[in-house]
Write a protein that holds these residues in place. Structure first.
Motif, PDB file in Angstrom:
ATOM      1  N   LEU A 146      43.129 -61.409 -11.079  1.00 56.56           N
ATOM      2  CA  LEU A 146      43.953 -62.654 -11.675  1.00 56.56           C
ATOM      3  C   LEU A 146      45.046 -62.979 -10.366  1.00 56.56           C
ATOM      4  O   LEU A 146      45.310 -61.879  -9.523  1.00 56.56           O
ATOM      5  CB  LEU A 146      44.748 -62.164 -12.722  1.00 56.56           C
ATOM      6  N   HIS A 147      45.073 -64.299 -10.290  1.00 54.87           N
ATOM      7  CA  HIS A 147      46.290 -64.609  -9.285  1.00 54.87           C
ATOM      8  C   HIS A 147      47.264 -65.274 -10.016  1.00 54.87           C
ATOM      9  O   HIS A 147      46.880 -66.587 -10.204  1.00 54.87           O
ATOM     10  CB  HIS A 147      45.601 -65.504  -8.154  1.00 54.87           C
ATOM     11  N   PRO A 148      48.581 -64.867  -9.987  1.00 50.91           N
ATOM     12  CA  PRO A 148      49.561 -65.577 -10.481  1.00 50.91           C
ATOM     13  C   PRO A 148      49.933 -66.815  -9.530  1.00 50.91           C
ATOM     14  O   PRO A 148      50.037 -66.324  -8.252  1.00 50.91           O
ATOM     15  CB  PRO A 148      50.724 -64.605 -10.922  1.00 50.91           C
ATOM     16  N   PHE A 149      50.482 -68.143  -9.791  1.00 56.60           N
ATOM     17  CA  PHE A 149      51.271 -68.846  -9.190  1.00 56.60           C
ATOM     18  C   PHE A 149      52.484 -68.861  -9.092  1.00 56.60           C
ATOM     19  O   PHE A 149      53.152 -68.892 -10.007  1.00 56.60           O
ATOM     20  CB  PHE A 149      50.592 -70.441  -9.523  1.00 56.60           C
ATOM     21  N   GLU A 150      53.184 -69.280  -8.082  1.00 55.33           N
ATOM     22  CA  GLU A 150      54.696 -69.186  -7.960  1.00 55.33           C
ATOM     23  C   GLU A 150      55.208 -70.512  -8.877  1.00 55.33           C
ATOM     24  O   GLU A 150      54.314 -71.497  -8.905  1.00 55.33           O
ATOM     25  CB  GLU A 150      55.320 -69.577  -6.507  1.00 55.33           C
ATOM     26  N   GLY A 151      55.931 -70.311  -9.691  1.00 55.86           N
ATOM     27  CA  GLY A 151      56.588 -71.283 -10.766  1.00 55.86           C
ATOM     28  C   GLY A 151      55.648 -71.098 -12.129  1.00 55.86           C
ATOM     29  O   GLY A 151      55.916 -72.146 -12.918  1.00 55.86           O
ATOM     30  N   GLY A 152      54.651 -70.261 -12.160  1.00 58.26           N
ATOM     31  CA  GLY A 152      53.881 -70.126 -13.432  1.00 58.26           C
ATOM     32  C   GLY A 152      52.505 -70.399 -13.280  1.00 58.26           C
ATOM     33  O   GLY A 152      52.029 -71.227 -12.226  1.00 58.26           O
ATOM     34  N   GLY A 203      48.678 -74.189 -26.390  1.00 58.78           N
ATOM     35  CA  GLY A 203      49.655 -73.433 -26.824  1.00 58.78           C
ATOM     36  C   GLY A 203      49.165 -71.929 -26.827  1.00 58.78           C
ATOM     37  O   GLY A 203      48.152 -71.666 -26.282  1.00 58.78           O
ATOM     38  N   GLY A 204      49.855 -70.939 -27.267  1.00 56.94           N
ATOM     39  CA  GLY A 204      49.709 -69.671 -27.452  1.00 56.94           C
ATOM     40  C   GLY A 204      50.397 -68.795 -26.060  1.00 56.94           C
ATOM     41  O   GLY A 204      50.903 -69.332 -25.447  1.00 56.94           O
ATOM     42  N   ILE A 205      49.822 -67.556 -25.979  1.00 54.28           N
ATOM     43  CA  ILE A 205      50.296 -66.794 -25.040  1.00 54.28           C
ATOM     44  C   ILE A 205      49.543 -66.986 -23.803  1.00 54.28           C
ATOM     45  O   ILE A 205      48.453 -67.079 -23.625  1.00 54.28           O
ATOM     46  CB  ILE A 205      49.862 -65.192 -25.377  1.00 54.28           C
ATOM     47  N   GLN A 206      50.644 -67.068 -22.501  1.00 53.21           N
ATOM     48  CA  GLN A 206      50.160 -67.258 -21.198  1.00 53.21           C
ATOM     49  C   GLN A 206      50.613 -66.241 -20.282  1.00 53.21           C
ATOM     50  O   GLN A 206      50.414 -66.502 -19.210  1.00 53.21           O
ATOM     51  CB  GLN A 206      50.411 -68.675 -21.032  1.00 53.21           C
ATOM     52  N   ASP A 207      51.206 -65.281 -20.526  1.00 56.72           N
ATOM     53  CA  ASP A 207      51.647 -64.248 -19.593  1.00 56.72           C
ATOM     54  C   ASP A 207      50.600 -63.524 -19.040  1.00 56.72           C
ATOM     55  O   ASP A 207      49.586 -63.145 -19.767  1.00 56.72           O
ATOM     56  CB  ASP A 207      52.968 -63.332 -20.151  1.00 56.72           C
ATOM     57  N   ALA A 208      50.587 -62.887 -17.688  1.00 57.92           N
ATOM     58  CA  ALA A 208      49.549 -62.483 -16.802  1.00 57.92           C
ATOM     59  C   ALA A 208      49.021 -61.278 -17.466  1.00 57.92           C
ATOM     60  O   ALA A 208      47.861 -61.064 -17.742  1.00 57.92           O
ATOM     61  CB  ALA A 208      50.126 -62.307 -15.355  1.00 57.92           C
ATOM     62  N   THR A 224      45.538 -71.362 -16.201  1.00 60.47           N
ATOM     63  CA  THR A 224      46.233 -71.824 -16.925  1.00 60.47           C
ATOM     64  C   THR A 224      47.189 -72.974 -16.507  1.00 60.47           C
ATOM     65  O   THR A 224      47.665 -73.026 -15.283  1.00 60.47           O
ATOM     66  CB  THR A 224      47.390 -70.753 -17.660  1.00 60.47           C
ATOM     67  N   TRP A 225      47.863 -73.849 -17.267  1.00 65.23           N
ATOM     68  CA  TRP A 225      48.920 -74.868 -16.959  1.00 65.23           C
ATOM     69  C   TRP A 225      49.844 -74.562 -18.016  1.00 65.23           C
ATOM     70  O   TRP A 225      49.955 -75.374 -18.857  1.00 65.23           O
ATOM     71  CB  TRP A 225      48.247 -76.207 -16.891  1.00 65.23           C
ATOM     72  N   PRO A 226      51.048 -73.780 -17.656  1.00 67.39           N
ATOM     73  CA  PRO A 226      51.996 -73.774 -18.607  1.00 67.39           C
ATOM     74  C   PRO A 226      52.892 -74.944 -18.678  1.00 67.39           C
ATOM     75  O   PRO A 226      53.315 -75.090 -19.730  1.00 67.39           O
ATOM     76  CB  PRO A 226      52.933 -72.458 -17.838  1.00 67.39           C
ATOM     77  N   GLU A 227      52.837 -75.867 -17.735  1.00 64.64           N
ATOM     78  CA  GLU A 227      53.727 -77.197 -17.874  1.00 64.64           C
ATOM     79  C   GLU A 227      52.840 -78.033 -18.759  1.00 64.64           C
ATOM     80  O   GLU A 227      53.627 -78.932 -19.573  1.00 64.64           O
ATOM     81  CB  GLU A 227      53.892 -77.798 -16.647  1.00 64.64           C
ATOM     82  N   LEU A 277      48.250 -69.149 -13.892  1.00 64.77           N
ATOM     83  CA  LEU A 277      47.525 -68.045 -13.050  1.00 64.77           C
ATOM     84  C   LEU A 277      45.913 -68.669 -13.095  1.00 64.77           C
ATOM     85  O   LEU A 277      45.534 -69.614 -13.908  1.00 64.77           O
ATOM     86  CB  LEU A 277      47.504 -66.777 -13.772  1.00 64.77           C
ATOM     87  N   THR A 278      45.126 -68.040 -12.118  1.00 67.61           N
ATOM     88  CA  THR A 278      43.670 -68.011 -12.342  1.00 67.61           C
ATOM     89  C   THR A 278      43.095 -66.729 -12.069  1.00 67.61           C
ATOM     90  O   THR A 278      43.671 -65.831 -11.538  1.00 67.61           O
ATOM     91  CB  THR A 278      43.187 -69.121 -11.163  1.00 67.61           C
ATOM     92  N   GLY A 279      42.135 -66.722 -12.783  1.00 68.53           N
ATOM     93  CA  GLY A 279      41.659 -65.462 -12.847  1.00 68.53           C
ATOM     94  C   GLY A 279      39.995 -65.294 -13.225  1.00 68.53           C
ATOM     95  O   GLY A 279      39.558 -66.186 -13.976  1.00 68.53           O
ATOM     96  N   VAL A 280      39.381 -64.178 -13.012  1.00 67.71           N
ATOM     97  CA  VAL A 280      38.106 -64.029 -13.050  1.00 67.71           C
ATOM     98  C   VAL A 280      37.643 -62.597 -13.480  1.00 67.71           C
ATOM     99  O   VAL A 280      38.267 -61.577 -13.054  1.00 67.71           O
ATOM    100  CB  VAL A 280      37.111 -64.502 -11.935  1.00 67.71           C
ATOM    101  N   LEU A 281      36.840 -62.435 -14.364  1.00 70.85           N
ATOM    102  CA  LEU A 281      36.068 -61.220 -14.744  1.00 70.85           C
ATOM    103  C   LEU A 281      34.789 -61.175 -14.471  1.00 70.85           C
ATOM    104  O   LEU A 281      34.087 -62.142 -14.891  1.00 70.85           O
ATOM    105  CB  LEU A 281      36.014 -60.771 -16.095  1.00 70.85           C
ATOM    106  N   LEU A 282      34.216 -60.641 -13.288  1.00 72.18           N
ATOM    107  CA  LEU A 282      32.876 -60.534 -12.933  1.00 72.18           C
ATOM    108  C   LEU A 282      32.162 -59.524 -13.801  1.00 72.18           C
ATOM    109  O   LEU A 282      32.488 -58.449 -13.955  1.00 72.18           O
ATOM    110  CB  LEU A 282      32.861 -60.227 -11.391  1.00 72.18           C
TER     111      LEU A 282
END
Length: 114
Positions: free
Chosen positions: A40-46, A12-17, A63-66, A48-53
């Motif tokens: 951060l890389h958003p995926f088509e259809g929802g 649950g919670g917020i998942q916008d980029a 994230t898996w919004p589904e 994202l994957t991201g990294v802070l080095l």
């Protein structure tokens, strides 16, 4: 011990980029960590994957919004406050349920020569 590795799960919670990117930077700040770069890389259809080095290692998210789920990985060495980073992510992303697993990294085995 060289560092601490925290596995953080959010349901649950917020998942916008935009909110996630701001939350990751805020988490690094809360930990007293130094951000070297971010991607951060958003995926088509929802999702994202991201990294802070970080100078202290990294913060990642996938994230898996589904499934209304996000997996976060925080690894920090030195004096970085990893729990403060996780607390910030929990507060900003507001999951309905969260789980944490903390590992110590780089501990010498008893009797090790080096």
């Amino acid at each position: 011990m060289i560092g601490r590795h925290l596995l953080l799960e959010h349901w649950g919670g917020i998942q916008d980029a935009d909110t996630i990117e701001a939350a990751l930077h805020g988490a690094a700040g809360a930990a007293g960590a130094t951000v070297l770069s971010a991607h951060l890389h958003p995926f088509e259809g929802g999702g994202l994957t991201g990294v802070l080095l970080l100078a202290e290692s990294h913060i990642t998210i996938h994230t898996w919004p589904e499934h209304d789920y996000a997996a976060l990985d925080l690894f920090m060495c030195g004096t970085a406050r990893i729990e403060a980073a996780a607390d910030h992510l929990d507060a900003v992303l507001a999951p309905t349920r969260t789980s944490r697993r903390l590992l110590t990294r780089g501990e010498r085995a008893p009797g090790a020569l080096t």
